[in-house]
Motif scaffolding. Structure first.
Motif, mmCIF file in Angstrom:
data_model
loop_
_atom_site.group_PDB
_atom_site.id
_atom_site.type_symbol
_atom_site.label_atom_id
_atom_site.label_comp_id
_atom_site.label_asym_id
_atom_site.label_seq_id
_atom_site.Cartn_x
_atom_site.Cartn_y
_atom_site.Cartn_z
ATOM 1 N N GLU A 162 0.810 -1.224 0.208
ATOM 2 C CA GLU A 162 -0.020 0.007 0.078
ATOM 3 C C GLU A 162 0.883 1.270 0.094
ATOM 4 O O GLU A 162 0.555 2.175 -0.767
ATOM 5 N N LYS B 21 2.479 1.699 -3.366
ATOM 6 C CA LYS B 21 1.593 2.084 -4.347
ATOM 7 C C LYS B 21 1.118 3.835 -4.200
ATOM 8 O O LYS B 21 1.131 4.395 -5.154
ATOM 9 N N ASP B 22 1.066 4.036 -2.993
ATOM 10 C CA ASP B 22 1.090 5.681 -2.740
ATOM 11 C C ASP B 22 2.198 6.349 -2.723
ATOM 12 O O ASP B 22 2.127 7.566 -2.432
ATOM 13 N N GLU C 68 4.908 6.438 -1.096
ATOM 14 C CA GLU C 68 5.459 6.558 0.280
ATOM 15 C C GLU C 68 6.889 6.133 0.453
ATOM 16 O O GLU C 68 7.295 6.112 1.653
#
Length: 302
Positions: A293, A296-297, A299
């Motif tokens: 996650e 994907k963002d 970060e």
């Protein structure tokens, strides 16, 4: 419309072939075609141009595909975290990392993990590459954060690589180059080099030597301490110079100067998160969900 239909649509869009999509979803080709037709009827627009020879996404289908993927991802995300909360899961995650990874991206990952899973104990171990790899292979560590270049058997591991680091030249504040804004590797001829330990940082050690050789000179290596703090101390007192990844540079020591390197791309280092495919620890599965996650963002790119 439920997520099952969305997954059927995504599969057809991936293969642009109803037969292959039906095989992937374990249904008949006829059933797949009927599901897509029912979706198009419900949506009010065509998802595919199709005849006996070709299947193509329509303009509406292309737009709907991006949104469908995001809807499925969010649904799967909700189901996963809902199931974790319902289990009231307790566990342990054993994390190994190299020196100075704790000063870059590692805290962000573990903070997110802990906030979502406060009942999972996090055990940390800081060590050299060979010891971390041994701990992983002997199931004493669930996941390690390392530079990936010396992984012996990539077929046995799950790995996510991210965030390339360039390097900066680090010198004593009294060094003639201390106030330079930028240097070239070629300017390092004749300098005394203090390198990373070949045992603890094999890639960085050999990379610096090889890059200097590409510029036509053999670096004069006068030391390779076992820990990063000793390396910086040797530089601080004027014994030599070195290159360090930009993500681990410290601004707290006024006795050191960090200088941009014109051709730093030659030294770029890739970080990787590594675990064994055969590891069935549920905490590790949760950890990977969070990593995916965050990646994907964006970060994990720093």
């Amino acid at each position: 419309m439920n997520t099952r239909y969305l997954k059927y649509f995504i599969s057809v869009a991936k293969y642009l072939n109803f037969t292959k999509a039906a095989q992937e979803c374990y249904i008949s080709q006829t059933a797949m075609s009927q599901h897509i037709s029912k979706m198009e009827e419900e949506l009010g627009f065509k998802l595919f141009f199709r005849n006996n020879r070709v299947v193509e996404l329509t303009p509406g289908g292309k737009v709907f595909l991006d949104e469908a993927r995001e809807l499925v991802r969010r649904y799967d995300h909700a189901v996963f975290w809902g199931s974790v909360a319902a289990m009231d899961y307790k566990g342990v995650l054993r994390v190994g990392y190299l020196c100075n990874h704790e000063k870059s991206f590692l805290p962000n990952i573990l903070k997110e993990f802990h906030q979502r899973n406060p009942r999972i104990e996090i055990v940390l171990r800081r060590d050299n590459f060979l010891q971390l790899l041994d701990g992983l292979n002997n199931n004493k560590l669930d996941v390690i954060l390392v530079y990936p270049y010396d992984i012996p058997d990539p077929t046995k591991i799950k790995m996510k690589s991210f965030k390339y680091d360039n390097v900066a030249l680090v010198v004593s504040k009294d060094h003639p180059l201390a106030h330079a804004k930028k240097v070239n590797i070629d300017m390092m001829r004749g300098e005394n080099f203090i390198l990373y330990s070949e045992l603890k940082f094999p890639v960085m050690h050999t990379n610096i030597i090889n890059q200097c050789k590409e510029y036509g000179f053999e670096p004069k290596v006068i030391g390779a301490p076992q820990d990063f703090d000793s390396l910086l101390l040797m530089i601080e007192i004027g014994l030599g110079v070195t290159f360090i990844p930009t993500s681990v540079r410290s601004s707290n020591n006024g006795n050191l100067a960090y200088i941009e390197v014109e051709n730093a791309g030659a030294f770029s280092m890739e970080h990787s998160i590594v675990s064994l495919k055969e590891n069935t620890n549920p905490s590790l599965n949760i950890f990977w969900k969070i990593v995916d996650e965050m990646d994907k963002d964006g970060e994990l790119q720093g």
